[in-house]
Design an enzyme around this catalytic site. Sequence first.
Site, PDB file in Angstrom:
ATOM      1  N   HIS A  24       0.902  -1.123  -0.060  1.00 40.54           N
ATOM      2  CA  HIS A  24       0.052  -0.037  -0.124  1.00 40.54           C
ATOM      3  C   HIS A  24       0.855   1.178  -0.073  1.00 40.54           C
ATOM      4  O   HIS A  24       0.809   2.098  -0.768  1.00 40.54           O
ATOM      5  CB  HIS A  24      -0.978  -0.164   1.060  1.00 40.54           C
ATOM      6  CG  HIS A  24      -1.737   1.259   1.482  1.00 40.54           C
ATOM      7  ND1 HIS A  24      -3.011   1.073   0.801  1.00 40.54           N
ATOM      8  CD2 HIS A  24      -1.561   2.392   1.774  1.00 40.54           C
ATOM      9  CE1 HIS A  24      -3.856   2.405   1.283  1.00 40.54           C
ATOM     10  NE2 HIS A  24      -2.521   3.176   1.492  1.00 40.54           N
ATOM     11  N   GLU A  25       1.798   1.209   0.710  1.00 43.23           N
ATOM     12  CA  GLU A  25       2.672   2.401   0.922  1.00 43.23           C
ATOM     13  C   GLU A  25       3.550   2.630  -0.168  1.00 43.23           C
ATOM     14  O   GLU A  25       3.972   3.883  -0.807  1.00 43.23           O
ATOM     15  CB  GLU A  25       3.547   2.209   2.167  1.00 43.23           C
ATOM     16  CG  GLU A  25       2.622   2.364   3.626  1.00 43.23           C
ATOM     17  CD  GLU A  25       1.942   3.465   3.646  1.00 43.23           C
ATOM     18  OE1 GLU A  25       2.000   4.760   2.769  1.00 43.23           O
ATOM     19  OE2 GLU A  25       0.638   3.329   4.217  1.00 43.23           O
ATOM     20  N   HIS A  28       1.910   4.606  -2.841  1.00 41.23           N
ATOM     21  CA  HIS A  28       2.136   5.737  -2.749  1.00 41.23           C
ATOM     22  C   HIS A  28       3.478   6.409  -2.936  1.00 41.23           C
ATOM     23  O   HIS A  28       3.826   7.710  -3.705  1.00 41.23           O
ATOM     24  CB  HIS A  28       1.667   6.458  -1.030  1.00 41.23           C
ATOM     25  CG  HIS A  28       0.404   6.270  -0.666  1.00 41.23           C
ATOM     26  ND1 HIS A  28      -0.890   6.799  -1.419  1.00 41.23           N
ATOM     27  CD2 HIS A  28      -0.245   5.549   0.412  1.00 41.23           C
ATOM     28  CE1 HIS A  28      -1.923   6.393  -0.646  1.00 41.23           C
ATOM     29  NE2 HIS A  28      -1.704   5.699   0.368  1.00 41.23           N
TER      30      HIS A  28
END
Length: 423
Positions: A24-25, A28
């Site tokens: 998920h990170e 980003h």
Amino acid sequence: MEMIAFVIGVVVLVVGLAVSIALHEIGHLVPAKKFGVRVGQYMVGFGPTLFSRRRGETEYGIKAIPLGGYISMAGMYPPSKAEGRAGGGFFATMVQDARVANDESLEGVDESRVFYRLPVWKRIVIMLGGPFMNLLFAIVLMMIVLSGIGVQTVTTTVGAVSDCVATTSASACTADDPLAPAAAAGMEAGDEIVSIDGQEVADFAEAAAIIQDAAGQSLRVVVDRDGEQVALAVTPAEVTRTLSDGTEVQVGVIGITGATEFVREPLWAAPVAAAENVVAVAEIVVQMPVKVYETAASLVTGEDRDPNGPLSIVGAGAIAGEVAAADAPIVNRIAVMLSLLASLNIALFVFNLVPLLPLDGGHVVVALWDGIRRKWAKLIGRPEPGPIDATKLVPVTFVVVIAIVVMGGVLILADLINPVSLF
């Protein structure tokens, strides 16, 4: 041994959750760096740092509690105006503290490398990168399960032929029960049913439906036996069966069970399953306050919880442990564990799209509103407005965080006291 397997299942889920958060990170991080934003930290987990290493301008690390993660980007919000502390009180202090922390992230950073200066579409790409990484991971996991391992399906292959047919719902035959029609006709385990009375059958359910509707009627059943088609005359026996609602019905049976095999689905089955799962999870998220209230009520009443309702990480871990300790073939347990991790990633995808700060969906809304303001000003001939000071929304963020903590606490308590069990 079961306890060891249970612990292994919990550990696998925790590791899977950490991997999901890390991805998920990364969702980003990659576009942020691609667009030139200065990223100071990439962290998986919260709390004390267990390990970290700096590469270039970014510190990469793992923290002790794998229940979240973050990347710290320079200038998530515009710098605060030199107007002093506005008002007083708890929320005003929170806003001021957020502005101070944001201003510190801007120190010594080229203004072209701050988040708030990016075009709207780039900010949206960065914020949606995390949730969509979870969606992509879920689809990959589902592909492994559906197209790699396959779906456990009762096929048209005969798994076993009974010696007799019970005339009632009793599980065991008695001396008065007649010889099973399939056995009398010479059907054997391993036969693959090709057609019944000229109607080709694709699965065991189709064959069973025809047989149940033909009690007392002679059926021509064609089976494939070692590559050779054999025609058998089978007359289903009429038996009484009791449905789940207590209703008794007369059905035809011949005394066979279908063989269970893993049937691989096409690759596109995974995206379809993911889309269906997204809709189901979205419905739960929309009804989350009601669902959590019902879960809290079950703690008082002792009623069974909705198996399709929300779970905490504690509940998910318990289910993972149950799956790992189950008396089932290892491939079945692996398939269920991967499906559980896929569902977890779907939940992360949907939850992070909720349009409230501090969730990713909240940052998308801020970016969209900023873009709308700029377009409207240009349309009516007014000067371009400055960037939105989202630190003013810190009180809303605080309320959302408190709500998430409270709902999470209720679910954890319910998962400890009144857990949902697969078995």
